[in-house]
Structures are given as structure tokens and as C-alpha cells.
Design an enzyme around this catalytic site. Structure first.
Site, mmCIF file in Angstrom:
data_model
loop_
_atom_site.group_PDB
_atom_site.id
_atom_site.type_symbol
_atom_site.label_atom_id
_atom_site.label_comp_id
_atom_site.label_asym_id
_atom_site.label_seq_id
_atom_site.Cartn_x
_atom_site.Cartn_y
_atom_site.Cartn_z
ATOM 1 N N ASP A 31 0.833 -1.203 0.000
ATOM 2 C CA ASP A 31 0.000 0.000 0.000
ATOM 3 C C ASP A 31 0.865 1.250 0.000
ATOM 4 O OD1 ASP A 31 -2.740 -1.124 2.098
ATOM 5 O OD2 ASP A 31 -1.889 -1.850 0.234
ATOM 6 N N GLU A 112 -11.849 8.572 14.328
ATOM 7 C CA GLU A 112 -11.972 7.158 14.670
ATOM 8 C C GLU A 112 -10.919 6.389 13.886
ATOM 9 O OE1 GLU A 112 -15.763 7.157 11.793
ATOM 10 O OE2 GLU A 112 -15.632 5.408 13.106
ATOM 11 N N LYS A 114 -9.098 3.927 11.290
ATOM 12 C CA LYS A 114 -9.354 3.496 9.917
ATOM 13 C C LYS A 114 -9.082 1.997 9.882
ATOM 14 C CE LYS A 114 -8.556 4.752 5.117
ATOM 15 N NZ LYS A 114 -8.188 3.468 4.521
ATOM 16 N N LYS A 316 -2.524 8.669 7.692
ATOM 17 C CA LYS A 316 -1.852 7.366 7.546
ATOM 18 C C LYS A 316 -0.596 7.341 8.404
ATOM 19 C CE LYS A 316 -4.137 5.176 4.171
ATOM 20 N NZ LYS A 316 -3.576 4.716 2.927
ATOM 21 N N CYS A 410 15.519 -33.324 2.769
ATOM 22 C CA CYS A 410 15.236 -32.625 4.021
ATOM 23 C C CYS A 410 16.546 -32.165 4.660
ATOM 24 C CB CYS A 410 14.488 -33.566 4.954
ATOM 25 S SG CYS A 410 14.250 -32.866 6.583
HETATM 26 S S1 IVH Z 1 -15.295 7.026 6.340
HETATM 27 C C1 IVH Z 1 -16.926 9.049 2.271
HETATM 28 N N1 IVH Z 1 -14.323 5.740 8.354
HETATM 29 O O1 IVH Z 1 -11.439 3.562 4.188
HETATM 30 C C2 IVH Z 1 -15.922 8.066 2.736
HETATM 31 N N2 IVH Z 1 -13.824 4.941 6.181
HETATM 32 O O2 IVH Z 1 -10.493 5.483 1.907
HETATM 33 C C3 IVH Z 1 -16.203 7.754 4.138
HETATM 34 N N3 IVH Z 1 -12.468 2.901 6.183
HETATM 35 O O3 IVH Z 1 -12.956 2.094 1.707
HETATM 36 C C4 IVH Z 1 -15.309 6.742 4.638
HETATM 37 N N4 IVH Z 1 -12.300 2.707 8.351
HETATM 38 O O4 IVH Z 1 -14.095 1.420 3.865
HETATM 39 C C5 IVH Z 1 -14.400 5.803 7.013
HETATM 40 N N5 IVH Z 1 -13.564 4.689 10.263
HETATM 41 C C6 IVH Z 1 -13.642 4.758 8.928
HETATM 42 C C7 IVH Z 1 -13.024 3.810 8.103
HETATM 43 C C8 IVH Z 1 -13.125 3.929 6.724
HETATM 44 C C9 IVH Z 1 -11.971 2.179 7.188
HETATM 45 C C10 IVH Z 1 -12.272 2.607 4.755
HETATM 46 C C11 IVH Z 1 -13.520 2.689 3.948
HETATM 47 C C12 IVH Z 1 -13.068 3.150 2.590
HETATM 48 C C13 IVH Z 1 -11.718 3.686 2.828
HETATM 49 C C14 IVH Z 1 -11.693 5.149 2.446
#
Ligand code: IVH
Length: 674
Positions: A31, A112, A114, A316, A410
Site C-alpha cells: 500500500d 476514529e 481506519k 496514515k 530434508c
Molecule cells: S469514512 C466518504 N471511516 O477507508 C468516505 N472509512 O479510503 C467515508 N475505512 O474504503 C469513509 N475505516 O471502507 C471511514 N472509520 C472509517 C473507516 C473507513 C476504514 C475505509 C472505507 C473506505 C476507505 C476510504
């Protein structure tokens, strides 16, 4: 390089990797590498606006869904998020928000984690789950409802009826513990391990057979809503992000408590730091923190760009990846004879620990990645746990670097290696005589979840094997005859020898499931051992079980059934068992049934029970001659469902298995049972 040419190159590379990641579920680069390339393209397009094209990966999110599931159009698109690397970029985000809204004072933010998993959109109609879909290209996803129903964290019905239609958004994740457990099982079965929990989760959602999804024990965390078409939407749902999550929690979704509401960005930056520190100890992987403008009115005012909402950003963390030199590749022989190539690395600090060894999984994988001795490689702690080599940095490869050659014999016992059809591992077939396998089998036997013999550590086992004091698991119980020799050993005083022998004695009465797990029967893991113990009650009965009996059992497939039968037909194994029993190993066995009213009947308990602990309810069933199982299948007779029952209940309904309330179950018991 000419900016236009570089932009074109980046675009096609990003498209390719996007496809690998979102559609094929099989990324070729990390990533971080992807983010860096994406960054470079964004920067190029910003500096040379004439290079911006509508079809640039910076202008859209994801690619088309794969075939096999029906497409589902999201009512509100599932957008992607812009990234922030470093605190300063969060402050810049804050400045942008204020400028856009024309505010001088502080903005209320919500932050929150991610979650590092697969995004999912759940549509509820009148409070009932109607469809579950993956993100797909952001506009159209794949309908994976049957699979989603297997995920415990996804309510099939909301705790409030909510007339109308609502899309709930969240992330499907696999816990690190589940990931480790499933991978350990894969190793014993000689199957390819999952690369990381995210791949395991998103791959799990795409199974055409939902039973396979269920086996992955996925979780779901909700983080927001998409379209809300409710007659009278509850105020909390439309007011703020913080109140919306509170509401989602009330109606039955898992919401993590690690959240933060703060006026101004500085409080959010503190939260980001705190989560960064807690990250290694979280039960699941995260790849950052999402910061959102808390007020939904402001969110609407801010709106979206082509890439994502203006009102949110993903912070990130610095990559848990590092470059280092791969000094050499050596091979390890596992407990069941699987041969794993391992990289010996120049020590490097990555993801909070110093790593000097990393797995290369198997020789197929090694070949595919084309990793060679002497290469500069990228090392990562996948899912925060097992360090792995992601791949080589080809530009830095020495001209004389040679491709590694898979071993033919082995390394521990020189037996020619074999490869079973369809399996990725090379295997040493000398299971009884190979010192590496014998040593691993002993280490497994004494493990914490098995016989739990303290004082018999890995080094100790190897030393005693070398001296010939240990040979197989039964020899552990003969160590007391060598007390004098043990006392001669370095660092083995009176007390430690006493303690060791006492620990060995104490282990003799471990419950049957632990002994069965400890024996290392092919394809029998911790859970399988529990099921077998429950069904057979004694080692003696299991010893004589035949394929046809075994395959009837919950959770036992054809392969496991024949593995078990074969294991108990092996004379060496039978000798070891006899020696164990002769040495006084006497597992605490299940009580004999006191009644036969449930003879031949299998029960599954799910949800919250009021009058019983689940374990007690299961014990009661067994006392009445029945069986209790952990999962619902065609072999299940009754599912006893309490409040909060989820996927098991759904499965029962799907298969037409009788569903009982706790009261109905109690009514089946003879008077006075409780
Ligand atoms: S909010 C309008 N909150 O991150 C977009 N996304 O790059 C709102 N993800 O594929 C996304 N945790 O599935 C949001 N706490 C979180 C998240 C989250 C993981 C993922 C989401 C999306 C990607 C966005």
C-alpha cells in the site's frame, strides 16, 4: 523524465495495481508503494494542470466488480478518502475546512480508527437486512448478502424497526487472533497461508460458498451511513457523526470505543498519537485514523470532490515496512514436515520491533516474488504480526545474484522431499525419524494450549533430544527415571528438576480435548479436538472410530475423517498412546450420560441465554446423551437461540433446522434437571 510521459506511466501502473487490489484481491505491491505513486501523480497533475485527465486514477476510485456476484448500485456512492501523511497535513486540512466554510473559530472534529479490512454497505428495509454489498468501483458493488449474513457483527434485524430504507457503511475485518489461528491450521494442512488479515477478509466476502466465508469468522465495524430514506429519520442519525455512531450502536452495530470528538485539530492530533501507540496491541489491523467534520450540516456544505468528501481525511501512519539486505535463505522443517523458506535478514526496525528473520512462505511464492540472496528487500510486518518479505528492489540487485534452488532432500534428515498434488508445500515424509519434526512435535505437545508443561522449553527439548533423553512424546513421561542425569545438566539445580518432574506429573490429568490437540493428529486443531472429545468422550473410543462415524460429526470433513482414521491405524502412534496411558496419562473425561432423551441429537446454542451459561447448557445436553456443536449445518437438529443470535440463527432458518427459544429448550428437559 518528461512530466507528461511520467504521468502516463504512473496512471497505467496505478490502474494495474488498483485492479490487482480491488478486483483480483491480489496486490503485487505494498500500500505504501501505491500511495507514493499516487502521491507523485497528484503532485504532477497539480503542478501541470494540463495533465489532468478525466480518466486519471486520481479522478475516480476503484475498478469494476468481478463477475460471479450480481452488481448492486449504491444509493449514495462509496467514496474514497484523501490521505494525510504527518501532523502538518492534518493542520492543512483544518485550514482548508475553515477557509471553505469561511470560519475563523475552531471546527468540531470527530476521529476514529481506519479499519484495515474490506468496505461494506448494508441496506436495511424496515429494519431488516436486505442486501450487503462490497464497495466495487464506488458506484456499483457486488451483492454478497449471503456471505455477509455469516458475519456475526452484522445485525440481520435492527433493534429498532426504522420504517424505510437506510444504508449502513462499515468495514469487514479479520481479527489478528483469528488470522493467526487460521494460518496455523493452514500450515498443518499444507495449504497456502493468508497474506494478511485484510486479504483474508476481502477474499472471504467473495467466496461463492458462504460456508467458506463463515469459516473466516469475520467481524464488522460500522463507521457511518450512506443513503437515509426513513419516514422520520432519528435526529441523532442526521445531526452529527458522533451521534450517528451512538445511534448505530443502539440499533445493534459494533462501534469501537476508541473515538474522539474535539474542538479544533490539536485534540485530534493527540488522539492520532495515542492510537499510534495503542496500535500494536489492538486486536485488529488499522491503517490510520479517519478525521471527519462532526457536524453533518457542515459536511453537506463542504460536499465532495471527484476523489472523496472534502469533510474527511485519512491520516496514515508511517509504513510498517523497511528496506534491508537479505543475507541468506534457509529452510525450516515444520511439525508436519512442511518445508518453509525463511529469510535471514540484516536486522531492521519495522513496526516497532527489530526483525532479523522473515518468512518467505513457500518455494512457489519465492519463485513468484523472485527474491534472491544478497538482494535489498522490502520487509513488512503483515497484519502487525508475522514479518514477511514483500519483494526485492530489482534496481539494487547484484549482477551475479542467483535464483534460490528448492531443496530436494530434508535439511534435517536428508530424506528426499515430496510434494503432494495440489498443495504448495514441499514435505519431508519422514515424520517419525526426522529430528526437526520430532522436535516440533514435542514442542507442540508441551505448549500452553496443549499439555502445558512448564519448564520444558524449546531449548530444553532440543538439548534433551540431543542427549537422547527424549525421543518421542511418551519419553517425556520417562524423564523421572533420569533424574540423576538431569541433575548433571547445566543450569538444572535440584529445584528446577523437581519442578520439571512435578509439571510433567501434573500434566497427566489435562482434559481430553487438550491431550487430543497435543497429540498432533493431522488436521485436528484446537477446536477439532474439542469436538472430537465431546463426541467420543474417551481416547479409547476415538481410537476405534472409523471413517464413517467420524465423517458424521460436526466440523469433520472427509479429509479430516480419513486423517484421523489413518493416524490411529499407525502402529507407532498406537504404541505411543499405550505408553502414555501406561505412564499414567489419564485425561479428565466427560461424565457418562445420565439419560438418553437427546440420544443422536445435535444442539447448537447461540445468542444470550438467561438461565444457563452456554457451557452448562451444552453439558446438560451431553448428560442427556446428545451432542453440542459450535456451528450450524445439515447435521444440526436444534438451534437454541437467545437474544442477539446472528449468523447461526440465519443459517438454521436457511437450512430449515428447528429453532427453539430458551424456554422451549427448558421445557424439553425432565423436571428437576436445573
Ligand atoms: S469514512 C466518504 N471511516 O477507508 C468516505 N472509512 O479510503 C467515508 N475505512 O474504503 C469513509 N475505516 O471502507 C471511514 N472509520 C472509517 C473507516 C473507513 C476504514 C475505509 C472505507 C473506505 C476507505 C476510504
Amino acid at each position: 523524465m518528461d512530466p507528461a510521459a511520467r504521468a502516463a506511466e504512473l496512471r497505467s501502473a496505478l490502474e494495474h495495481h488498483n485492479y490487482r487490489y480491488y478486483v483480483l484481491d491480489s496486490p503485487e505491491i505494498s500500500d505504501t508503494q501505491f500511495d507514493l505513486m499516487f502521491r507523485e501523480l497528484v503532485d504532477l497533475e497539480t503542478a501541470h494542470s494540463e495533465l489532468k485527465t478525466l480518466d486519471s486514477p486520481t479522478q475516480r476510485v476503484g475498478t469494476l466488480p468481478i463477475s460471479g456476484f450480481t452488481p448492486h448500485r449504491h444509493l449514495v456512492p462509496m467514496l474514497s478518502l484523501e490521505n494525510a501523511f504527518g501532523e502538518d497535513e492534518l493542520r492543512q486540512f483544518d485550514e482548508r475546512i475553515k477557509r471553505f466554510l469561511g470560519l475563523t473559530g475552531d471546527v468540531d472534529y470527530f476521529a476514529e480508527m481506519k479499519f484495515d479490512g474490506a468496505s461494506m454497505s448494508l441496506t436495511y428495509v424496515d429494519g431488516v437486512l436486505e442486501t450487503a454489498t462490497t464497495r466495487g468501483d464506488g458506484t456499483t458493488g457486488e451483492n454478497v448478502t449471503t456471505n455477509a449474513r455469516t458475519i456475526r457483527g452484522i445485525p440481520l434485524r435492527l433493534r429498532e424497526a426504522l420504517p424505510g430504507r437506510i444504508e449502513v457503511r462499515g468495514e469487514v475485518v479479520m481479527l489478528k487472533s483469528v488470522f493467526d489461528e487460521l494460518n496455523a491450521t493452514k500450515v498443518t494442512k499444507g495449504e497456502q497461508q493468508f497474506v494478511n488479515p485484510r486479504n483474508a477478509a476481502s477474499g472471504g466476502l467473495r467466496q461463492l460458498d458462504s460456508r467458506l466465508t463463515a469459516e473466516r469468522k469475520l467481524n464488522f465495524f460500522a463507521y457511518g451511513v450512506g443513503s437515509v430514506e426513513l419516514g422520520l429519520p432519528p435526529l441523532e442519525l442526521v445531526e452529527k457523526q458522533s451521534t450517528a455512531l451512538g445511534y448505530l450502536k443502539e440499533v445493534g452495530f459494533a462501534i469501537r470505543s476508541e473515538i474522539k470528538v474535539s474542538t479544533g485539530i490539536e485534540g485530534i492530533i493527540e488522539f492520532v498519537e495515542a492510537i499510534g501507540r495503542a496500535r500494536p496491541t489492538l486486536p485488529f489491523g488499522i491503517d490510520g485514523v479517519v478525521v471527519k467534520v462532526n457536524d453533518k450540516g457542515m459536511q453537506n456544505e463542504l460536499g465532495n470532490t471527484a476523489r472523496g468528501p472534502r469533510w474527511a481525511i485519512a491520516y496514515k501512519y508511517p509504513a510498517e515496512q523497511a528496506f534491508t539486505i537479505l543475507n541468506s535463505i534457509f529452510v525450516q522443517v515444520g511439525r508436519t514436515g512442511n518445508i518453509t523458506p525463511v529469510a535471514d535478514l540484516e536486522p531492521v526496525f519495522v513496526g516497532g520491533v527489530t526483525v532479523s528473520r522473515a518468512t518467505l512462505h513457500n518455494f512457489d511464492d519465492l519463485e513468484r516474488k523472485d527474491v534472491r540472496e544478497g538482494d535489498t528487500v522490502i520487509v513488512q510486518r503483515a497484519g502487525d504480526v508475522i514479518p514477511e518479505v514483500v519483494g526485492p528492489v530489482l534496481e539494487k540487485r547484484r549482477a551475479d545474484a542467483e535464483k534460490p534452488v528448492p531443496p530436494v532432500v530434508c535439511p534435517a534428515c536428508e530424506t528426499p522431499l515430496v510434494r503432494q498434488e495440489g498443495l504448495v508445500f514441499l514435505k519431508c515424509p519422514n515424520s517419525k525419524g526426522c529430528p526437526a519434526q520430532v522436535s516440533s512435535a514435542l514442542k507442540h505437545f508441551v505448549g500452553r494450549k496443549m499439555m502445558d508443561i512448564e519448564g520444558l522449553g524449546e531449548k530444553q527439548i532440543d538439548r534433551l533430544l540431543e542427549l537422547g533423553y527424549l525421543s518421542d512424546i511418551a519419553s517425556i513421561f520417562r524423564l523421572h527415571t533420569r533424574k540423576a542425569e538431569l541433575l548433571e545438566l547445566d543450569r538444572m539445580g535440584d529445584q528446577s528438576v523437581e519442578n520439571l518432574l512435578a509439571a510433567i506429573d501434573e500434566s497427566k490429568t489435562r482434559p481430553l480435548p487438550r491431550l487430543l490437540f497435543a497429540l498432533g493428529i493431522t488436521d485436528v486443531g484446537e477446536r477439532g479436538a474439542q469436538d472430537l472429545a465431546r463426541s467420543f468422550g474417551t481416547l479409547e473410543k476415538l481410537k476405534h472410530a472409523k471413517y464413517d462415524d467420524l465423517v458424521q460429526l460436526e466440523g469433520v470433513g472427509a479429509k479430516t475423517a480419513s486423517s484421523i482414521e489413518l493416524w490411529f491405524e499407525d502402529e507407532d502412534n498406537l504404541r505411543v498412546i499405550d505408553e502414555l496411558l501406561a505412564a499414567g496419562v489419564a485425561p479428565v473425561e466427560a461424565e457418562a450420560p445420565v439419560s438418553d432423551i437427546f440420544e443422536g441429537k445435535t444442539f447448537v446454542f447461540t445468542g444470550k441465554l438467561e438461565k444457563f451459561m452456554r457451557e452448562d447448557a451444552e453439558a446438560t445436553v451431553m448428560k442427556m446423551g446428545g451432542k453440542a456443536a459450535g456451528s450450524v449445518s445439515v447435521k444440526t437438529h436444534y438451534v437454541v437461540a437467545g437474544p442477539g443470535a446472528g449468523s447461526k440463527l440465519a443459517k438454521a432458518e436457511q437450512l430449515g433446522v428447528a429453532v427453539l427459544t430458551e424456554e422451549e429448550f427448558l421445557a424439553m428437559l425432565p423436571a428437576g434437571t436445573l
